[in-house]
Write an enzyme that holds these catalytic residues in place. Structure first.
Site, PDB file in Angstrom:
ATOM      1  N   HIS A  20       0.806  -1.224   0.000  1.00 52.01           N
ATOM      2  CA  HIS A  20       0.000   0.000   0.000  1.00 52.01           C
ATOM      3  C   HIS A  20       0.843   1.280   0.000  1.00 52.01           C
ATOM      4  O   HIS A  20       0.640   2.180  -0.813  1.00 52.01           O
ATOM      5  CB  HIS A  20      -0.917   0.032   1.226  1.00 52.01           C
ATOM      6  CG  HIS A  20      -1.770  -1.175   1.373  1.00 52.01           C
ATOM      7  ND1 HIS A  20      -2.430  -1.757   0.315  1.00 52.01           N
ATOM      8  CD2 HIS A  20      -2.089  -1.927   2.451  1.00 52.01           C
ATOM      9  CE1 HIS A  20      -3.110  -2.810   0.740  1.00 52.01           C
ATOM     10  NE2 HIS A  20      -2.915  -2.932   2.038  1.00 52.01           N
ATOM     11  N   LYS A  70      -0.152   0.006  14.064  1.00 54.57           N
ATOM     12  CA  LYS A  70      -1.408  -0.371  14.705  1.00 54.57           C
ATOM     13  C   LYS A  70      -1.457   0.235  16.103  1.00 54.57           C
ATOM     14  O   LYS A  70      -0.424   0.593  16.671  1.00 54.57           O
ATOM     15  CB  LYS A  70      -1.490  -1.887  14.809  1.00 54.57           C
ATOM     16  CG  LYS A  70      -1.553  -2.545  13.445  1.00 54.57           C
ATOM     17  CD  LYS A  70      -1.997  -3.956  13.515  1.00 54.57           C
ATOM     18  CE  LYS A  70      -2.174  -4.546  12.141  1.00 54.57           C
ATOM     19  NZ  LYS A  70      -3.314  -3.976  11.402  1.00 54.57           N
TER      20      LYS A  70
END
Ligand code: NAP
Length: 487
Positions: free
Chosen positions: A240, A334
């Protein structure tokens, strides 16, 4: 402004892995949305497939539930759901066995577009490709859609490419990177190549640096076992973030054509320099957090000795005429303080300030938001209103796509919706080509090998923070700072 919906040609789309998480959450509800938008012709069919035995009625009930669970009540209605369900069929097959394949072969029509979505684990991609051929289902016109991860290093990506190439031509293979399906990402190309404004400034003379951030608030959750074998570099950066970097850095393609665009992206990957060890910070979230007792990364993956990163920040350099001297800072992680994906093009200072040393002075920044609230924001300096003399202040020229383009601020199609329609249209522009994926691994592999050889341990960071302290230093020592990750 109301966007135009152009129907695609009639199709048979087989979703392998139709009972799985991705199909339930994204693919099937996404197809329903395209149906409601009028983009799916009446004669088209969606054929679910997995090992689980069920009939068409069972599958329709399953999809109806998925739509109810994953689509907001404003985005669905009973009548259109019922009409959509009429287009659904189901055939149970085992990718590793031969049961069910003759039934699938009998169902598929040869006179419409045929697409096969491999929404299964990557270890089954080869089996599906092989059986589609062995059972005479695939034709030279069929398309296959392959989910991520596409390999875990260069060697495995090459093997996977070679396996698929035994059965399908590159023009038939659609490797999904759902970031490329986001409205904003495509708008990045429109902004760059459909306007004269930015392109003259889009280079190392005028751009101080670029920041690409993909921040998540969630931890690894139930995906711990899978994630721990991969980590942020493999799971997010190799695909990504590198795709985003390519779209920012590439030269104008000669035409908006799949191979012309992908050729230019590939050149960027080839021009990426190896990353110095000092230019990488890896992190792992600690336990605790606002609610107190949240598990740490190591507890989430069940391995106290794990060295896998749940956060990574790095500084990349592109060795070509356009970008020499402009660093690209990438970070993703995260359990950070906000869920935000953003590309920020930070421009240089004016060569000379005629206003003297102004306190409120800021550099111009073009920020492209991927989520939440897709849109763009250009910060410019203006005179602070009022009679207080020539004082400067920064104002945002803000464009939210939902407001600017949607009907009453209505919804932008989800990336999966757009990408599946592109598959049916036969447009590969927003899909990764085999050589691009391999080149991305060729850049990533030595970086991972180097930290593994050094035995580096990721730095701890608190849940709800912006990542490890060292990541702040990565920019600080260059006299720069990360943009804030908003909660
Ligand atoms: P999942 O929930 O584990 O689903 C796997 C699907 O494959 C199920 O429908 C399963 O159904 C089917 N399946 C398993 N073995 C099979 C076999 N031998 N033959 C035929 N079907 C078989 O996985 P997922 O999360 O949906 O992910 C699917 C793919 O998308 C993976 O490659 C994943 O990496 C990728 N992906 C997922 C997400 C996500 O958000 N979930 C995001 C990005 C990429 P049966 O057990 O009934 O056969």
């Amino acid at each position: 402004m109301v966007s135009r919906v152009i129907p695609v040609d009639p199709f048979d789309l087989v979703v392998f892995g139709a009972t799985g998480d991705l199909a339930r959450r994204k693919i099937l509800p996404g197809l329903y949305r395209r149906f409601v938008a009028g983009q799916i012709p009446e004669t088209s069919r969606i054929i679910g497939s997995a090992r689980t035995e069920m009939d068409a009625a069972g599958f329709r009930a399953f999809v109806a539930e998925a739509i109810e669970e994953f689509l907001d009540v404003k985005k669905r209605d009973a009548d259109s759901v019922a009409r959509f369900l009429d287009h659904l069929h189901y055939v149970a097959v085992d990718a590793k066995g031969d049961g069910g394949w003759p039934e699938l072969a009998a169902l598929i029509r040869r006179d419409v577009v045929q697409a096969y979505y491999f929404s299964v684990g990557p270890s089954l991609f080869g089996d599906l490709a092989e059986r589609l051929h062995r059972h005479g289902i695939a034709t030279p016109n069929s398309r296959i859609v392959v989910e991520k991860p596409f390999g875990r290093d260069l060697a495995s990506a090459k093997t996977l490419n070679a396996t698929l190439a035994e059965h399908f031509d590159e023009s038939q293979i659609y490797r999904i990177d759902h970031y490329l399906g986001k409205e904003t990402v495509q708008n990045l190309m429109a902004v760059r190549f459909a306007n004269i404004l930015f392109e003259p400034l889009w280079n190392a003379r005028h751009v101080d640096h670029v920041q690409i951030t993909v921040a998540e608030t969630v931890g690894v959750g139930g995906r711990g076992a899978y994630y721990d074998k991969s980590g942020a570099m493999r799971d997010m950066v190799q695909n990504h973030l590198m795709q985003l970097l390519c779209l920012i850095a590439m030269e104008p393609p000669y035409r908006f054509d799949p191979d012309a665009v992908r050729d230019e992206k590939l050149k960027v990957i080839h021009a990426l320099l190896p990353v110095e060890p000092d230019d990488i910070v890896r992190g792992q979230y600690r336990g605790g957090g606002k609610k107190g007792a949240a598990p740490s990364y190591a507890e989430d993956v069940g391995d106290p000795a794990t060295r896998t990163e749940s956060y990574i920040a790095l500084k990349a350099h592109i060795a070509n005429w356009r970008w020499k001297g402009t660093p690209f800072y990438l970070r993703t992680g995260k359990k950070l303080r906000g869920r935000a994906s953003e590309i920020a093009i930070v421009f240089k200072e004016v060569p000379h300030s005629i206003f003297g040393d102004e306190e409120g002075w800021r550099e111009n920044v073009l920020a492209i938001r991927l989520q939440p609230n897709e849109g763009m924001n250009l910060s410019v300096m203006i005179k602070e209103p009022g009679p207080g003399g020539m004082r400067l202040t920064e104002v945002p020229l803000d464009m939210s796509f939902a407001e600017a383009l949607g009907e009453d601020g209505a919804d932008i199609p989800d990336a999966y919706e757009r990408l599946i329609m592109d598959v049916i249209r036969g447009n590969q522009t927003l899909f990764m080509r085999g050589d691009e994926v391999e080149a991305a691994w060729a850049w990533t592999d030595p970086i991972i090998a180097a930290w593994e050889a050094r035995g580096d341990r990721p730095k701890g960071y608190d849940p709800g923070s912006s990542g490890p302290e060292d990541a702040l230093m990565l920019l600080h020592r260059d006299g720069r700072r990360w943009r804030e990750i908003r909660e």
